[in-house]
Design a protein around this motif. Structure first.
Motif, PDB file in Angstrom:
ATOM      1  N   ASP A 182      34.942  26.574  41.456  1.00  0.00           N
ATOM      2  CA  ASP A 182      35.778  26.827  40.302  1.00  0.00           C
ATOM      3  C   ASP A 182      35.352  27.663  39.450  1.00  0.00           C
ATOM      4  O   ASP A 182      34.068  28.089  39.375  1.00  0.00           O
ATOM      5  N   LEU A 183      36.332  28.615  38.723  1.00  0.00           N
ATOM      6  CA  LEU A 183      35.824  29.494  37.876  1.00  0.00           C
ATOM      7  C   LEU A 183      36.230  28.607  36.416  1.00  0.00           C
ATOM      8  O   LEU A 183      37.683  28.465  36.235  1.00  0.00           O
ATOM      9  N   LEU A 195      30.317  27.790  41.899  1.00  0.00           N
ATOM     10  CA  LEU A 195      30.811  27.335  40.599  1.00  0.00           C
ATOM     11  C   LEU A 195      30.369  28.248  39.400  1.00  0.00           C
ATOM     12  O   LEU A 195      29.168  28.243  39.112  1.00  0.00           O
ATOM     13  N   VAL A 196      31.229  28.912  38.756  1.00  0.00           N
ATOM     14  CA  VAL A 196      30.986  29.706  37.706  1.00  0.00           C
ATOM     15  C   VAL A 196      31.525  29.150  36.424  1.00  0.00           C
ATOM     16  O   VAL A 196      32.647  28.828  36.117  1.00  0.00           O
ATOM     17  N   PHE A 255      34.353  40.586  34.690  1.00  0.00           N
ATOM     18  CA  PHE A 255      35.212  39.414  34.878  1.00  0.00           C
ATOM     19  C   PHE A 255      35.714  39.370  36.469  1.00  0.00           C
ATOM     20  O   PHE A 255      35.537  38.333  37.210  1.00  0.00           O
ATOM     21  N   THR A 256      36.017  40.606  37.072  1.00  0.00           N
ATOM     22  CA  THR A 256      36.176  40.795  38.325  1.00  0.00           C
ATOM     23  C   THR A 256      35.062  40.330  39.226  1.00  0.00           C
ATOM     24  O   THR A 256      35.298  39.603  40.385  1.00  0.00           O
ATOM     25  N   LEU A 257      33.808  40.609  38.889  1.00  0.00           N
ATOM     26  CA  LEU A 257      32.676  40.312  39.745  1.00  0.00           C
ATOM     27  C   LEU A 257      32.674  38.743  39.840  1.00  0.00           C
ATOM     28  O   LEU A 257      32.387  38.172  40.686  1.00  0.00           O
ATOM     29  N   LEU A 258      32.727  38.111  38.407  1.00  0.00           N
ATOM     30  CA  LEU A 258      32.658  36.612  38.313  1.00  0.00           C
ATOM     31  C   LEU A 258      33.690  35.975  39.279  1.00  0.00           C
ATOM     32  O   LEU A 258      33.484  34.897  39.913  1.00  0.00           O
ATOM     33  N   GLN A 259      34.705  36.301  39.192  1.00  0.00           N
ATOM     34  CA  GLN A 259      35.979  35.766  39.820  1.00  0.00           C
ATOM     35  C   GLN A 259      35.743  35.932  41.495  1.00  0.00           C
ATOM     36  O   GLN A 259      35.700  34.894  42.282  1.00  0.00           O
ATOM     37  N   HIS A 260      35.280  36.934  41.763  1.00  0.00           N
ATOM     38  CA  HIS A 260      34.815  37.170  43.215  1.00  0.00           C
ATOM     39  C   HIS A 260      33.772  36.166  43.559  1.00  0.00           C
ATOM     40  O   HIS A 260      33.669  35.579  44.840  1.00  0.00           O
TER      41      HIS A 260
END
Length: 233
Positions: free
Chosen positions: A32-33, A193-194, A181-186
Motif C-alpha cells: 500500500d502507498l 507498505l509506505v 515520490f517516484t522513488l517511494l511509489q516504486h
C-alpha cells in the motif's frame, strides 16, 4: 487472506491531556502507498510516532506487524523498530561522517558484522535511490534532495516491511519532490507498505494511493474525493 501489517480499531491517541485523534480505524497491507494529509499541527507526525511507539496508544486495539502496541513489552520494542524504516523531516544524518559511514553505522548497530556484506548492502541501497558515487561525501556536500535520498537509503537498509516518511518534500523544489515520490511509489510496488505524511496534494494526485485526512481529531478516508478532485489544495 493476508493479515494487515497495520490494524487500528477504535484507537484514541493523546499527548498529555490533549486528544489528538479518536476513533481511528485503519487497516493497511503490504504494497500500500498511504498518504496522511491535513493542516500543520493536525496530528500527522503524531500518528506516525504511534507506529514506532514514540507516543503510546491510549485506548483501542492497535496492531503492527503482529505486535499489539498497547501490550508491547519493553524488550520487544527494539525488535519492532528494526522492522520499520523511518525517514524524518530533518534527515538526521550524522554531519561528521561520510555517507558510507552514516549507512554502515546503522548496519553495525543492528547486528551486521561482515564488512563484505555491509559494503554490498550499501551499494544496493545507493543504487535503489540513485546515489551511487556519493559514498565518500559528507551530508553538507549534498543538496536537500540528495540528503533526502540518503535518508531513504538509510531507512531501507534492513529491508523494512513498513516505511514511515514524514513530509519528504517539505523543503524541496517541485522536480526534486516529484523524484522522491517516484522513488517511494516504486518501493510500494515492490511490496513495502509506505506511509507518508505530506501536504503536497498535487503530487498525491499524480502518484495515486490511499489518502487519509486528519481533521477535527478524526482520520477520514478521502481517497475517492482526492482523485475526483473534490478537495483542492
Amino acid at each position: 487472506m493476508e493479515k494487515p501489517l497495520v490494524d487500528y480499531k477504535n484507537v484514541e491517541i493523546r499527548q498529555g491531556n490533549r486528544v489528538i485523534l479518536q476513533n481511528v480505524n485503519l487497516s493497511l497491507n503490504s504494497g500500500d502507498l498511504v498518504y496522511l494529509v491535513g493542516e500543520v499541527g493536525s496530528g500527522k507526525s503524531t500518528f506516525l510516532q504511534t507506529l514506532y511507539q514514540e507516543i503510546p496508544i491510549q485506548s483501542g486495539i492497535a496492531e503492527i506487524l503482529g505486535y499489539r502496541l498497547n501490550q508491547l513489552r519493553e524488550k520487544d520494542l527494539p525488535k519492532l523498530r528494526q522492522k520499520l524504516g523511518i525517514v524524518f523531516q530533518d534527515f538526521k544524518l550524522l554531519p561528521d561522517r561520510t555517507i558510507h559511514a552514516n549507512l554502515s553505522f546503522v548496519l553495525e548497530v543492528t547486528g551486521w558484522q561482515k564488512w563484505a556484506a555491509i559494503n554490498q548492502r550499501i551499494d544496493e541501497v545507493l543504487e535503489i535511490v540513485d546515489m551511487k558515487g556519493s559514498e565518500d561525501k559528507y551530508p553538507y556536500e549534498l543538496s536537500g534532495g540528495e540528503q533526502q535520498r540518503i535518508a531513504i537509503a538509510r531507512a531501507i537498509l534492513n529491508r523494512p516491511a513498513i516505511l514511515l516518511v514524514d513530509e519528504p518534500t517539505g523543503n524541496l523544489d517541485f522536480i526534486t519532490g516529484k523524484s522522491i515520490f517516484t522513488l517511494l511509489q516504486h518501493m510500494a510496488k515492490e511490496g513495502t507498505l509506505v506511509i507518508m505524511a505530506t501536504h503536497n496534494l498535487y503530487l498525491v494526485r499524480e502518484f495515486p494511493g490511499k489518502v487519509f485526512q486528519i481533521k477535527s481529531q478524526t482520520l477520514q478516508n478521502i481517497t475517492e474525493k482526492i482523485y475526483v478532485r473534490e478537495i483542492k489544495d
